[in-house]
Design a protein around this motif. Structure first.
Motif, PDB file in Angstrom:
ATOM      1  N   ARG A  37     -24.928 -11.966   5.938  1.00 31.30           N
ATOM      2  CA  ARG A  37     -25.992 -12.707   6.620  1.00 31.30           C
ATOM      3  C   ARG A  37     -26.933 -13.383   5.633  1.00 31.30           C
ATOM      4  O   ARG A  37     -27.471 -14.447   5.922  1.00 31.30           O
ATOM      5  N   VAL A  38     -27.148 -12.773   4.469  1.00 33.87           N
ATOM      6  CA  VAL A  38     -28.105 -13.307   3.494  1.00 33.87           C
ATOM      7  C   VAL A  38     -27.438 -14.277   2.535  1.00 33.87           C
ATOM      8  O   VAL A  38     -27.916 -15.410   2.338  1.00 33.87           O
ATOM      9  N   ALA A  39     -26.347 -13.847   1.911  1.00 36.04           N
ATOM     10  CA  ALA A  39     -25.657 -14.683   0.919  1.00 36.04           C
ATOM     11  C   ALA A  39     -24.163 -14.650   1.188  1.00 36.04           C
ATOM     12  O   ALA A  39     -23.405 -14.002   0.464  1.00 36.04           O
ATOM     13  N   PRO A  40     -23.710 -15.324   2.243  1.00 35.32           N
ATOM     14  CA  PRO A  40     -22.297 -15.257   2.625  1.00 35.32           C
ATOM     15  C   PRO A  40     -21.381 -15.848   1.562  1.00 35.32           C
ATOM     16  O   PRO A  40     -21.724 -16.841   0.909  1.00 35.32           O
ATOM     17  N   ALA A  41     -20.252 -15.218   1.407  1.00 38.99           N
ATOM     18  CA  ALA A  41     -19.283 -15.687   0.417  1.00 38.99           C
ATOM     19  C   ALA A  41     -18.702 -17.025   0.842  1.00 38.99           C
ATOM     20  O   ALA A  41     -18.467 -17.268   2.022  1.00 38.99           O
ATOM     21  N   GLY A  42     -18.473 -17.883  -0.132  1.00 37.71           N
ATOM     22  CA  GLY A  42     -17.830 -19.166   0.142  1.00 37.71           C
ATOM     23  C   GLY A  42     -18.760 -20.285   0.528  1.00 37.71           C
ATOM     24  O   GLY A  42     -18.329 -21.436   0.644  1.00 37.71           O
ATOM     25  N   HIS A  67     -27.934 -22.146   7.952  1.00 33.37           N
ATOM     26  CA  HIS A  67     -26.800 -21.232   7.854  1.00 33.37           C
ATOM     27  C   HIS A  67     -27.226 -19.810   7.485  1.00 33.37           C
ATOM     28  O   HIS A  67     -26.789 -18.833   8.096  1.00 33.37           O
ATOM     29  N   SER A  68     -28.102 -19.679   6.479  1.00 34.98           N
ATOM     30  CA  SER A  68     -28.471 -18.370   5.945  1.00 34.98           C
ATOM     31  C   SER A  68     -29.628 -18.553   4.956  1.00 34.98           C
ATOM     32  O   SER A  68     -29.977 -19.696   4.611  1.00 34.98           O
ATOM     33  N   PRO A  69     -30.230 -17.463   4.482  1.00 34.26           N
ATOM     34  CA  PRO A  69     -31.241 -17.601   3.431  1.00 34.26           C
ATOM     35  C   PRO A  69     -30.719 -18.308   2.186  1.00 34.26           C
ATOM     36  O   PRO A  69     -31.428 -19.137   1.598  1.00 34.26           O
ATOM     37  N   LEU A  70     -29.503 -17.993   1.765  1.00 32.81           N
ATOM     38  CA  LEU A  70     -28.907 -18.716   0.646  1.00 32.81           C
ATOM     39  C   LEU A  70     -28.772 -20.196   0.973  1.00 32.81           C
ATOM     40  O   LEU A  70     -29.015 -21.059   0.115  1.00 32.81           O
ATOM     41  N   GLY A  71     -28.408 -20.507   2.211  1.00 35.49           N
ATOM     42  CA  GLY A  71     -28.302 -21.888   2.632  1.00 35.49           C
ATOM     43  C   GLY A  71     -29.622 -22.629   2.519  1.00 35.49           C
ATOM     44  O   GLY A  71     -29.658 -23.803   2.129  1.00 35.49           O
ATOM     45  N   ARG A  72     -30.728 -21.962   2.832  1.00 33.39           N
ATOM     46  CA  ARG A  72     -32.046 -22.595   2.682  1.00 33.39           C
ATOM     47  C   ARG A  72     -32.320 -22.956   1.235  1.00 33.39           C
ATOM     48  O   ARG A  72     -32.866 -24.023   0.946  1.00 33.39           O
ATOM     49  N   VAL A  73     -31.948 -22.057   0.320  1.00 31.39           N
ATOM     50  CA  VAL A  73     -32.157 -22.319  -1.108  1.00 31.39           C
ATOM     51  C   VAL A  73     -31.312 -23.501  -1.567  1.00 31.39           C
ATOM     52  O   VAL A  73     -31.801 -24.405  -2.265  1.00 31.39           O
TER      53      VAL A  73
END
Length: 202
Positions: A37-42, A67-73
């Motif tokens: 949920r936070v940093a999905p692979a791929g 998409h996710s917190p990683l996506g926001r970054v």
């Protein structure tokens, strides 16, 4: 359980409230801080593929951001993909700080419960000791009051530790988990910057 609550009285209610809040926070953070949920692979690979094929379109950026917190970054970097490397990194860092703040939500409360639960148990112990001393009269000890004082002292101390130990374990676990997420997101964001500026191949 109800017999214990009746035996101890009001000193146990703050501990019960703290235990309910701690359990709720542990469940909520366990669900929210899953890696998928936070940093999905791929995700980064998909972003780089879309970037090569069609560029950083507004629709693609919005899709990545939600998409996710990683996506926001990563989306923060994509919005500034045509700017200099420094501007792109600064945008990523600003969004990253906001994302980390959201990931750490409720951890202060959980840590506070872990810290104060033994103190609330100690308060119950003191109240129990007061009852024990109050049971000593001129004609001798009052057995009922003596037993209640001992019950308050033992139950509150034990319950305080039962709450504090798991709360501390999960607090430290969540802190370590967030630290690993931060490192992972930093590495992926750096890769995005380097690929976008032609310093690295995907």
């Amino acid at each position: 359980m109800f017999a214990i609550i009746q035996a101890v009285g009001w000193p146990i209610w703050p501990l019960i409230l703290a235990s309910v809040i701690a359990v709720a926070l542990i469940i909520e953070r366990s669900i929210s801080l899953r890696r998928a949920r936070v940093a999905p692979a791929g995700l980064l690979d998909n972003v780089l593929r879309d970037l090569r094929e069609g560029g950083a379109s507004l629709e693609m950026i919005e899709r990545v951001a939600h998409h996710s917190p990683l996506g926001r970054v990563l989306a923060a970097g994509l919005r500034n993909v045509n700017s200099s490397r420094e501007v792109m990194k600064e945008a990523i860092e600003e969004t990253g700080r906001a994302v980390v703040h959201e990931l750490e939500r409720f951890l202060t409360t959980l840590g506070t419960i872990a810290a104060i639960s033994p103190l609330m148990g100690l308060l119950g112990t003191i109240i129990g000791m007061i009852d024990i001393f109050a049971s000593q009269g001129v004609s001798g000890a009052n057995p009922a009051q003596l037993a209640q004082g001992i019950s308050i002292a033992l139950y509150t101390t034990g319950l305080g530790l039962i709450i504090a130990i798991p709360a501390m374990i999960f607090w430290r676990h969540f802190r370590a988990l967030i630290d690993s997420f931060v490192i992972d997101m930093e590495q992926q964001a750096i890769k995005l910057v380097e690929v976008a500026h032609g310093e690295r191949r995907a």
